[in-house]
Design an enzyme around this catalytic site. Structure first.
Site, PDB file in Angstrom:
ATOM      1  N   HIS A 501       0.831  -1.203   0.000  1.00 55.88           N
ATOM      2  CA  HIS A 501       0.000   0.000   0.000  1.00 55.88           C
ATOM      3  C   HIS A 501       0.868   1.257   0.000  1.00 55.88           C
ATOM      4  CE1 HIS A 501      -3.632   2.414   1.115  1.00 55.88           C
ATOM      5  NE2 HIS A 501      -2.684   3.209   1.591  1.00 55.88           N
ATOM      6  N   GLU A 502       1.813   1.292   0.918  1.00 55.35           N
ATOM      7  CA  GLU A 502       2.656   2.488   1.006  1.00 55.35           C
ATOM      8  C   GLU A 502       3.556   2.625  -0.220  1.00 55.35           C
ATOM      9  OE1 GLU A 502       2.020   4.761   3.053  1.00 55.35           O
ATOM     10  OE2 GLU A 502       0.624   3.555   4.235  1.00 55.35           O
ATOM     11  N   HIS A 505       2.039   4.622  -2.766  1.00 53.63           N
ATOM     12  CA  HIS A 505       2.210   6.070  -2.585  1.00 53.63           C
ATOM     13  C   HIS A 505       3.585   6.536  -3.066  1.00 53.63           C
ATOM     14  CE1 HIS A 505      -1.597   6.557  -0.699  1.00 53.63           C
ATOM     15  NE2 HIS A 505      -1.294   5.844   0.380  1.00 53.63           N
TER      16      HIS A 505
END
Length: 710
Positions: A501-502, A505
């Protein structure tokens, strides 16, 4: 001790290493090189570190240097704002009003972050304190700038001329005007002062609500027999009363453990009721005053209610659109959620007899079902996710999807020996796209959550007669346990998902090509910002990619088994409809109290609970509105946002990747160029509609739960 020749040879190996291709058997080479590099780093002589080309981020500043830089930032900012304010309104131009502010923002973003990020990662107490103080000073200055009527008038005067030099510049100017007016700069002095008074009152009430919860020290006493099912290791962590009973506090980790693992229904109910009664009438009164004050604040600024004020800057635009969205999701999930609830009721009937099923039973019986139906031992699953293998796997996936390649940069300044730095290149042109720092391991004083921090945003600024392009620099912080002798660094599956998920980003940040720092990196619509991270999570549940990122730690040529991959996917969606119903309940409650005046908060929650949760009543005597901090601070009228972005991420994955191949580079490049590159410089709905070829839909989000659910 290695010879100088050997050290130089090893240094060259590290410079040339490209982690992308290392998966499966080749990952052995990754581990060997990592070990050799670690040995080299431990023995090398100190020498001056090189800078990252194109990065203005400063790391390893001392406490005094941080404060000096912060003061310099404030002085420079004040000079620029004063210069803009001094321009006669009849002489305002883009170059003397807008460009100086845009250039200042681009220049100072990495400087500000250089002051602020050390409080998250530094091992030195004085540096963390100086960083926090620098942030306080800079925030105070930014707040004062947001109240400058003279600067607002200059910007407004230029905006009223309608001399747009391009769509992105137009959006930037409109955003500047909007930000000032959301602070009341378009109001009379008297109304402006009232806005500031109400804002201060909102802050005070919000903090009071949260502080009341933090100060709650209530605990319950239970015998060992009343806590059957809880692991011995957990019981050992509990304090005991004089009567030798165990103290169970109402802190979230205690409550979650009891509700998920305790076999005694009465104990679960007592804990759930006590948790729902926290701060009772005290916080109910605070919340009522808080909501009333928020409405007054919003109406002074020209909005019909606080929800419309909060949602106006987001993709949803209006509170009515949020209601429509939540009602559609809730209705679409009703049939599946009803089926899930019936299965849980049957389980309880078999285990506890003819007792009514309550919300306090949900977590326990979901856990019981998972134990019975899924052959998943997450302790065993963890053995297949060595850190370096997961990292090389996510690099490979992002290369194949988005056409980007990662190379480790050595001999650069970092704040801790564990920190690694990577440059990111376009795979076809070899153009440098940006950098990211990777600070993976736990240590004392470090921020305790996994997250990505923007250190330098993409931007185009003017320096004299030439333009300077700022390239993105990101920082990924995680909290992985570092390996020790005989115990390699392994990731729990939840940590793998969080890391993916990160990393979404990180990709989002480095692929952004907005011209204004205000629209770059993670400075995008709050309803939109989580979509890339939630999209990349999907690769943690597909067999092909799971095998790419996994390998048994004692023999990494052996990836995770097919049946485990299938179980993980089914586990992901098990009871997801029922869980989402509960989340939707809070989102609707949050939206209603911030849309309507004089709501009976207790009766509203009772009504919504039974309606949304398929007839399950609220626990008698509880008042969840008194212990629901998201309504108080940070996410007020915006609790829906997580579901919103999750829905659109599911739509993107299903329509562009799942059906056409999960490593479909055409779709990946389209996502990179059409969705990530513009960042906040375009309307998010316009961006997603252009990428999807239609407006986003909830259909895929609902269908995948029906397909893989129970």
């Amino acid at each position: 001790m290695e010879s100088e020749e050997n050290r130089e040879k090893m240094s060259k190996q590290k410079r040339d290493r490209n982690l992308l291709a290392f998966t499966g058997a080749a990952a052995i080479a990754v581990l060997a090189v990592n070990f050799a590099i670690a040995a080299f780093n431990a023995g090398r002589k100190k020498h001056k570190k090189k800078d990252l080309r194109g990065s203005n981020v400063q790391v390893n500043l001392s406490a005094s240097e941080i404060l000096k830089l912060a003061d310099g930032i404030i002085v420079k900012s004040k000079l620029v704002h004063d210069a803009v304010a001094s321009v006669p309104l009849e002489k305002v131009t883009y170059m003397n009003v807008i460009a100086p502010l845009a250039d200042l923002e681009a220049e100072q973003f990495p400087q500000v972050q250089s002051c602020v990020f050390p409080k998250l990662v530094s091992s030195l107490t004085d540096v963390r304190k100086a960083s926090a103080e620098a942030e306080r000073r800079i925030d105070a200055h930014v707040l004062s700038c947001s109240k400058r009527e003279d600067v607002y008038r200059a910007i407004k005067a230029y905006a009223s001329k309608g001399e747009w030099i391009g769509p992105e510049a137009k959006r930037y100017i409109q955003a500047l005007v909007r930000d000032f007016e959301r602070n009341g700069l378009n109001l009379t002095v008297t109304k402006r002062e009232e806005v500031q008074r109400l804002r201060a009152q909102i802050d005070e009430l919000s903090l009071q609500y949260v502080q009341n919860l933090n100060d709650d020290n209530t605990f319950l006493l239970f015998s060992e027999a009343e806590l059957v099912g809880l692991p011995l290791e957990f019981l050992k962590t509990l304090d005991k009363a004089e009567n030798v009973k165990f103290k169970v506090t109402l802190k979230s980790h205690h409550v979650a453990a009891v509700l998920e693992l305790c076999k005694v229904g009465r104990t679960r109910r007592l804990v759930a009721v006590a948790y729902g009664k926290r701060c009772g009438d005290l916080n109910l009164s605070v919340l009522e005053r808080l909501v009333e004050t928020r409405h007054k604040f919003a109406r002074l600024l020209g909005y019909s209610n606080y929800a419309d004020y909060a949602v106006n800057l987001r993709m949803a635009k209006t509170s009515s659109k949020v209601f429509e969205f939540l009602e559609e999701i809730s209705a679409s999930l009703t049939d599946l959620a009803s089926k899930e609830l019936m299965m849980l009721k049957d389980l309880k009937n078999k285990e506890e007899g003819d007792l009514p099923f309550g919300v306090e039973d949900m977590l326990y019986y979901i856990k019981r079902f998972e134990e019975q139906q899924f052959d998943l031992d997450f302790g065993d699953v963890k053995q297949y996710f060595p850190v370096d293998l997961v990292l090389s796997g996510v690099f490979k996936i992002c290369q194949d999807l988005f056409g980007i390649t990662f190379k480790e940069v050595v001999d650069v300044e970092v704040w801790h020996n564990d920190v690694r730095v990577f440059s990111v290149f376009d795979l076809s042109s070899n153009e440098l796209l940006g950098y990211f720092y990777l600070d993976m391991y736990k240590r004392e004083g470090k921020y305790g959550h996994t997250c990505v921090v923007s250190l330098q945003n993409s931007a185009v600024s003017s320096t004299g007669d030439k333009q300077v392009t700022m390239i993105p620099v990101a920082l990924l912080i995680s909290q992985i346990q570092k390996d020790i002798v005989g115990h390699p660094s392994l990731l729990r599956f939840s940590e793998v998902v969080s890391f993916f998920h990160e990393f979404g980003h990180v990709v989002q940040h480095v692929c952004n090509r907005a011209s204004f720092a205000k629209f770059s990196g993670l400075c995008v619509d709050p309803d939109f910002v989580e979509i890339p991270g939630q999209l990349l999570e999907n690769w943690c549940y597909e067999s092909f990619s799971l095998k790419l990122i996994s390998g048994f730690h004692k023999d990494i040529t052996k990836p995770i088994k097919d049946e485990v991959c299938k179980s993980l996917k089914r586990w992901r969606y098990a009871f997801s409809a029922l869980k989402l119903k509960q989340e939707v309940l809070y989102c609707i409650f949050d939206q209603i109290i911030h849309s309507v005046d004089n709501v009976d908060i207790v009766e509203l929650f009772k009504h919504l609970h039974s309606k949304v949760m398929l007839g399950l009543p609220m626990l008698e005597g509880t008042n969840p509105a008194s212990c629901f901090p998201r309504s108080a601070i940070g996410f007020e009228a915006a609790c829906y946002s997580h579901i919103w972005s999750e829905v659109f991420a599911a739509d993107i994955f299903a329509s562009k990747f799942r059906d056409d191949g999960i490593l479909n580079q055409y779709a990946g490049m389209q996502f990179r160029n059409k969705v990530l590159a513009p960042g906040g410089s375009k309307d998010p709905i316009e961006i997603l509609s252009d990428f999807l070829g239609r407006e986003p839909s909830v259909k895929a989000f609902v269908n995948i739960r029906s397909e893989y659910g129970l």
